[in-house]
Design a protein around this motif. Structure first.
Motif, mmCIF file in Angstrom:
data_model
loop_
_atom_site.group_PDB
_atom_site.id
_atom_site.type_symbol
_atom_site.label_atom_id
_atom_site.label_comp_id
_atom_site.label_asym_id
_atom_site.label_seq_id
_atom_site.Cartn_x
_atom_site.Cartn_y
_atom_site.Cartn_z
ATOM 1 N N LYS A 121 -45.661 5.395 15.385
ATOM 2 C CA LYS A 121 -46.836 6.228 15.150
ATOM 3 C C LYS A 121 -46.428 7.705 15.174
ATOM 4 C CE LYS A 121 -48.427 6.464 19.981
ATOM 5 N NZ LYS A 121 -49.587 6.235 20.885
ATOM 6 N N GLY A 122 -47.314 8.522 14.613
ATOM 7 C CA GLY A 122 -47.048 9.950 14.599
ATOM 8 C C GLY A 122 -48.336 10.742 14.577
ATOM 9 N N GLN A 123 -48.279 11.943 15.095
ATOM 10 C CA GLN A 123 -49.420 12.857 15.074
ATOM 11 C C GLN A 123 -48.868 14.266 14.963
ATOM 12 O OE1 GLN A 123 -52.867 11.817 15.286
ATOM 13 N NE2 GLN A 123 -53.045 13.877 14.422
ATOM 14 N N THR A 143 -46.434 16.960 14.376
ATOM 15 C CA THR A 143 -44.971 17.039 14.327
ATOM 16 C C THR A 143 -44.314 15.997 15.222
ATOM 17 O OG1 THR A 143 -45.245 19.421 14.027
ATOM 18 C CG2 THR A 143 -43.037 18.683 14.507
ATOM 19 N N VAL A 183 -43.560 12.181 16.659
ATOM 20 C CA VAL A 183 -43.557 10.743 16.361
ATOM 21 C C VAL A 183 -43.124 9.992 17.612
ATOM 22 C CG1 VAL A 183 -43.201 10.928 13.876
ATOM 23 C CG2 VAL A 183 -41.218 10.927 15.398
ATOM 24 N N ASP A 215 -40.344 15.667 14.994
ATOM 25 C CA ASP A 215 -39.865 15.241 13.681
ATOM 26 C C ASP A 215 -39.593 16.459 12.809
ATOM 27 O OD1 ASP A 215 -39.247 14.037 11.329
ATOM 28 O OD2 ASP A 215 -41.231 13.206 10.951
ATOM 29 N N SER A 263 -39.597 15.484 8.537
ATOM 30 C CA SER A 263 -40.811 15.304 7.720
ATOM 31 C C SER A 263 -40.635 14.197 6.686
ATOM 32 C CB SER A 263 -41.186 16.611 6.989
ATOM 33 O OG SER A 263 -41.489 17.629 7.885
ATOM 34 N N GLY A 264 -39.889 13.155 7.052
ATOM 35 C CA GLY A 264 -39.642 12.092 6.077
ATOM 36 C C GLY A 264 -38.859 12.613 4.885
ATOM 37 N N VAL A 319 -43.787 14.813 4.641
ATOM 38 C CA VAL A 319 -45.016 14.880 5.450
ATOM 39 C C VAL A 319 -45.388 16.346 5.637
ATOM 40 C CG1 VAL A 319 -46.154 14.027 7.528
ATOM 41 C CG2 VAL A 319 -44.223 12.773 6.585
ATOM 42 N N HIS A 335 -47.931 14.294 10.464
ATOM 43 C CA HIS A 335 -48.324 12.889 10.500
ATOM 44 C C HIS A 335 -49.814 12.746 10.825
ATOM 45 C CE1 HIS A 335 -44.180 11.335 10.318
ATOM 46 N NE2 HIS A 335 -43.869 12.411 11.000
ATOM 47 N N ALA A 336 -50.474 11.864 10.076
ATOM 48 C CA ALA A 336 -51.874 11.501 10.344
ATOM 49 C C ALA A 336 -52.797 12.708 10.377
ATOM 50 C CB ALA A 336 -51.984 10.697 11.648
ATOM 51 N N GLY A 364 -47.012 12.234 2.290
ATOM 52 C CA GLY A 364 -46.631 10.939 2.846
ATOM 53 C C GLY A 364 -47.044 9.769 1.968
#
Length: 376
Positions: free
Chosen positions: A17-19, A21, A23, A33, A36-37, A41, A45-46, A241
């Motif tokens: 899960k992530g919120q 910056t 994870v 993170d 950022s993928g 992202v 995240h989310a 994302g």
């Protein structure tokens, strides 16, 4: 045992899960993170606005194909091309697909085949995009490449002027080579590109897959240079994302892609468009872009204050920052992960810093503290 191909050098971390910056893995450990993928992202995240857009669209329509009109695609195209010379958009699913479309459009429009690219570039892993990429390691084992690509030394004006002629269809480049070492186009080189393009009627294709959508502190990275593209390719941060890619092109190229000339089943589907529109609405706000520039300046200042200049130098701009080391940085990536900071390399000697555009200064301070522990 695994049922997956072994084509990725996967890390032994299972993120669940992530919120923003942050994870979290399946053991409950939290990480900053700063990947950022790989620059995807953009809003973290989310992000609540993206979650809302996806939820609302998922209850209405998922897919209809491009056989039908799409006012939502029209709106996003207008948002992406507002106040610029490019006028039309084509939506697809990834950066490689966007670059494939750009290669096809340039060749079909000019009737010429040769495309100049640059060493250390990265444009994707499909056959056309792979042929355009200026890194031999990407091409090994796949046999003959698609013909008519020539990779020149980056920022070498003499090599460019020697290679450019009336037989060249397009020049294709990244304003900042993310994968290739966070190498930025120099002003004199950008000017030389424009001169040969104008002299020989060469199309300029700018790959903004990693640098576009606010990553550099402006809508597109080319806006900080003398470059004036005929075609731009986008992906990564555009969807925040969710998979989406795009090609933007000028009015002169509109008739080249008529019905049946190019297509994609999933490109620009309602889910992707709803998410991308939300991302663009946030990122293209002038105050948001200014905040990215401010955080970039702050990040660089903090790094320069702790990193010995004789061992490390900074590259890049916006929130695409590279730390160039005199040593191989693979062990640094591993140590940072253990200390709760996720990083990605850009070649053997460059640490690539790609936090979400929404990263806070407090999170930047945390990341700099971890890097100081490891590097100093």
């Amino acid at each position: 045992m695994t049922s997956l191909f072994n084509n990725y050098a996967r890390r032994a971390v299972h993120l669940v899960k992530g919120q923003g910056t942050v994870v979290t893995d399946d053991q409950g450990k939290e990480y900053l993170d700063f990947t950022s993928g790989i620059a995807v992202v953009s809003l973290g995240h989310a992000h609540p606005a993206i979650v809302k857009a996806l939820q609302e669209q998922s209850e209405k329509l998922w897919h209809i194909s491009n056989l039908f009109e799409s006012p939502e695609q029209e709106k996003l195209a207008e948002s992406l091309t507002k106040d610029m010379d490019l006028a039309y958009a084509l939506f697809c699913n990834s950066g490689a697909e966007a670059n494939e479309a750009a290669i096809k459009l340039a060749r079909k429009h000019t009737g010429k085949h040769k495309i100049l690219t640059f060493k250390q570039s990265f444009h994707g892993r499909t056959f056309g995009a792979m042929a355009a990429t200026g890194q031999d390691k990407i091409k090994q084992g796949f046999g003959p490449m698609l013909e008519s690509f020539e990779a020149l030394p980056f920022n070498d004006v003499e090599a460019l002027t020697d290679a450019a002629n009336e037989n060249v269809a397009a020049i294709m480049l990244e304003v900042v080579q993310g994968e290739g070492g966070v190498n930025s186009v120099e002003p004199a080189f950008a000017q030389a590109i424009m001169e040969v393009c104008q002299h020989y009627g060469i199309l300029l294709v700018i790959d903004e897959v990693q640098t576009g959508i606010g990553r550099m502190g402006t809508r597109y990275a080319y806006e900080q240079t003398a470059l004036k593209p005929d075609i731009i390719t986008l992906a990564k941060g555009l969807g925040g994302g969710f998979p989406i890619g795009a090609l933007l092109a000028g009015k002169d190229l509109f008739d080249t892609f008529g019905p049946g000339s190019h297509g994609t089943t999933f490109g620009g589907n309602p889910l992707a468009i709803a998410v991308a529109q939300t991302v663009v609405d946030h990122v293209f706000d002038p105050a948001f872009l200014q905040a990215v520039q401010d955080k970039s300046a702050y990040f660089k200042k903090q790094l320069q204050a702790v990193l010995p200049a004789e061992k490390y130098s900074l590259r890049g701009n916006g929130l695409l920052i590279g730390i160039h080391s005199n040593e191989v940085i693979g062990p640094v990536i591993q140590q940072a992960e253990k200390q709760g900071l996720l990083l990605v390399p850009a070649g053997a000697n460059v640490i690539r810093l790609l936090p979400p555009l929404t990263v806070s200064k407090a999170e930047i301070d945390q990341a700099v503290g971890i890097l100081k522990n490891i590097l100093v």
